[in-house]
Design an enzyme around this catalytic site. Structure first.
Site, PDB file in Angstrom:
ATOM      1  N   GLY A 293      38.217   8.300  15.301  1.00  0.00           N
ATOM      2  CA  GLY A 293      39.010   8.684  16.471  1.00  0.00           C
ATOM      3  C   GLY A 293      38.681  10.118  16.838  1.00  0.00           C
ATOM      4  O   GLY A 293      38.001  10.406  17.817  1.00  0.00           O
ATOM      5  N   ARG A 294      39.127  11.023  15.961  1.00  0.00           N
ATOM      6  CA  ARG A 294      38.947  12.454  16.183  1.00  0.00           C
ATOM      7  C   ARG A 294      37.503  12.830  16.526  1.00  0.00           C
ATOM      8  O   ARG A 294      37.247  13.554  17.485  1.00  0.00           O
ATOM      9  CB  ARG A 294      39.375  13.192  14.919  1.00  0.00           C
ATOM     10  CG  ARG A 294      39.414  14.697  15.032  1.00  0.00           C
ATOM     11  CD  ARG A 294      39.567  15.346  13.650  1.00  0.00           C
ATOM     12  NE  ARG A 294      40.611  14.705  12.870  1.00  0.00           N
ATOM     13  CZ  ARG A 294      41.878  15.098  12.832  1.00  0.00           C
ATOM     14  NH1 ARG A 294      42.252  16.150  13.512  1.00  0.00           N
ATOM     15  NH2 ARG A 294      42.760  14.449  12.095  1.00  0.00           N
ATOM     16  N   TYR A 335      51.152  20.491  11.426  1.00  0.00           N
ATOM     17  CA  TYR A 335      50.251  20.700  10.280  1.00  0.00           C
ATOM     18  C   TYR A 335      49.746  22.131  10.146  1.00  0.00           C
ATOM     19  O   TYR A 335      48.873  22.389   9.327  1.00  0.00           O
ATOM     20  CB  TYR A 335      48.983  19.831  10.397  1.00  0.00           C
ATOM     21  CG  TYR A 335      49.112  18.429  10.888  1.00  0.00           C
ATOM     22  CD1 TYR A 335      49.688  17.442  10.096  1.00  0.00           C
ATOM     23  CD2 TYR A 335      48.595  18.063  12.127  1.00  0.00           C
ATOM     24  CE1 TYR A 335      49.756  16.142  10.542  1.00  0.00           C
ATOM     25  CE2 TYR A 335      48.658  16.753  12.570  1.00  0.00           C
ATOM     26  CZ  TYR A 335      49.247  15.797  11.782  1.00  0.00           C
ATOM     27  OH  TYR A 335      49.314  14.509  12.217  1.00  0.00           O
ATOM     28  N   CYS A 362      61.806  25.865  23.304  1.00  0.00           N
ATOM     29  CA  CYS A 362      62.892  26.536  22.588  1.00  0.00           C
ATOM     30  C   CYS A 362      62.850  26.105  21.135  1.00  0.00           C
ATOM     31  O   CYS A 362      63.667  25.315  20.675  1.00  0.00           O
ATOM     32  CB  CYS A 362      64.227  26.161  23.202  1.00  0.00           C
ATOM     33  SG  CYS A 362      64.228  26.429  24.966  1.00  0.00           S
ATOM     34  N   TYR A 391      44.693  13.739  19.250  1.00  0.00           N
ATOM     35  CA  TYR A 391      46.079  13.968  18.815  1.00  0.00           C
ATOM     36  C   TYR A 391      46.758  15.096  19.581  1.00  0.00           C
ATOM     37  O   TYR A 391      47.554  15.837  19.034  1.00  0.00           O
ATOM     38  CB  TYR A 391      46.125  14.195  17.291  1.00  0.00           C
ATOM     39  CG  TYR A 391      45.390  13.092  16.544  1.00  0.00           C
ATOM     40  CD1 TYR A 391      45.919  11.808  16.494  1.00  0.00           C
ATOM     41  CD2 TYR A 391      44.157  13.321  15.931  1.00  0.00           C
ATOM     42  CE1 TYR A 391      45.242  10.777  15.849  1.00  0.00           C
ATOM     43  CE2 TYR A 391      43.476  12.291  15.288  1.00  0.00           C
ATOM     44  CZ  TYR A 391      44.025  11.033  15.257  1.00  0.00           C
ATOM     45  OH  TYR A 391      43.344  10.023  14.629  1.00  0.00           O
TER      46      TYR A 391
END
Ligand code: PLP
Length: 432
Positions: A293-294, A335, A362, A391
């Site tokens: 994916g990445r 992460y 916020c 992502y």
């Protein structure tokens, strides 16, 4: 500093992507803006498809893990590059099919597919289900039976490996909510159970050990365990897998100090390791699937923001705020992921001012990068964050009622709006 070859600096000192001026893109489409290079996505696909053709047994396939970046416009691109696709929900199936992607090339993942999703997948002709657990096996067999169908499946097993990835994102350990472990004997049991099901046809096994993996070592360890398991299933269950899915996970560099994965080189080594293993056990060559994916989309995209201004807390540090943040990129909040941040309109100036890039939400955890260097930021500066293809959009939210950004796709030196910016009307559309 630019990390990737498709990025550059033009005469005005502006950052370019595929030769296009990011300042022009920001002016035309507004910020925050995702800018995705289709050419780069295609190059990334070819890294895999060419190596697969060269090194893996015939019929081996690259699946795009759509959860990394799922929107209609990505599917024609990966289909034309010859990839199949992973989907993890009915929503992803719907998106892929809406874009004309063939259902037969979909692999349906997920650790908790609901009955409705199972029915949705069967009704729409999803090619392969990747079965996670016993309960799902029963439910899928039942639903396939109602349709008089025989559904192709892979069984998701866990190989009990910890690939020590950079982030808390490894999934192949025994103690995991994904898949059925080999080590405890559960994987053998689920296979034996699956082989009794009249409406399921087991093709082989799937396992995914984690993300941001830069070399072939963890994949070779995974193959050792899978082949050992296959030798045992041949002996105990009379079953030899014709498909092994090794999962996704090759990494990409986010900052200059990150390693870079040599995808073709790794695949060559994985294939050699596989071949030796197959010989050792006397097993026939299975079709190999991998599901990146990445590494297909991450480096093809950058995000453009407009700076809100600089705030210096005397004795502590300086913050520059941007007009987005965890709503379009939650990875730092999740992460503490590192990113390369550039002052896209001032690329020729010295980046000598230390600051922390904060989002507009916020939430004190809403940051993009901490203690990085930029030319001293001013309100209105164009800020680019690199490597945001994976992502980011797929994890975007409307926290603080912030509309999700637009996404433009670049091809042959032209930009086109692939996802329009969310409007205020979109925000309240479903609300009575
Ligand atoms: C997340 C995931 C992938 C893709 O991982 P990347 O690191 O994005 O390549 C592939 N397969 C499964 C099962 C996953 O959960």
């Amino acid at each position: 500093m630019l990390l990737y070859q498709h990025l550059g600096i033009n005469e005005e000192g502006h950052l370019t992507i595929d030769g296009l001026d990011t300042a022009e893109l920001a002016k035309e489409y507004g910020t925050p803006l995702y800018v995705l290079s289709e050419d780069r996505v295609r190059e990334n696909c070819r890294q895999y498809t060419e190596a697969f053709r060269k090194y893996f047994p015939e019929g081996s396939e690259v699946l795009y893990a759509g959860k990394a970046l799922c929107f209609k416009g990505i599917y024609p691109v990966i289909e034309s590059e010859g990839l199949s696709a992973d989907v993890v929900s009915a929503g992803e199936i719907y998106t892929a099919l809406s874009a004309g992607f063939p259902a037969s090339k979909l692999y349906f993942h997920g650790s908790n597919k609901t009955d409705e999703e199972i029915r949705f997948g069967l009704e729409n002709g999803v090619g392969t289900f990747v079965v996670d657990n016993f309960a799902e096996l029963e439910a899928l067999d039942l639903e396939a039976g109602k349709r008089g169908a025989v559904q192709d499946i892979l069984l998701r097993v866990t190989v009990g490996l910890d690939p020590h990835t950079l982030e808390a994102i490894n999934t192949g350990k025994v103690d995991s909510q994904f898949g059925t472990p080999i080590e405890t004997g559960a994987a053998m049991k689920i296979l034996q159970e699956a082989l009794t099901k009249k409406h399921l046809r087991v093709l082989g096994f799937h396992s995914h050990i984690g993300s941001q993996i830069f070399d072939c070592g963890p994949f070779c360890d995974q193959i050792d365990i899978l082949l050992d398991f296959a030798a045992k299933t041949r002996e105990k269950a009379g079953f030899t897998p014709s498909v092994l899915n090794l999962g996704g996970g090759f990494g990409v560099p986010y900052v200059a100090s990150d390693p870079k994965a040599d995808i073709a080189g790794n695949i060559e080594k994985i294939a050699a390791h596989l071949k030796a293993g197959l010989e050792k056990y006397g097993l026939p060559a299975p079709r190999i699937l991998m599901e990146p994916g990445r590494s297909i989309v991450a480096d093809a995209c950058l995000t453009l923001y407009t700076a809100g201004g600089l705030k210096t807390i005397e004795g502590y540090r300086s913050y520059v705020t941007v007009d987005g943040g965890m709503t379009d990129n939650p990875r730092y909040a999740l992460y503490k992921s590192a990113y390369t941040v550039l002052s896209a309109g001032r690329m020729r100036e010295d980046a000598d001012f230390e600051c922390t890039v904060a989002g507009r939400c916020c939430e004190s955890g809403d940051r993009i990068a901490e203690n990085i260097y930029l030319p001293k930021p001013e309100r209105g500066d164009l800020i680019a964050v690199l490597t945001t293809g994976a992502y980011n959009y797929s994890m975007a939210s409307n926290y603080n009622r912030i509309p999700r950004p637009a996404l433009v796709m670049l091809k042959d030196g032209k930009a086109r709006l692939a996802v329009r910016r969310e409007s205020f009307e979109d925000l309240i559309e479903r609300e009575n």
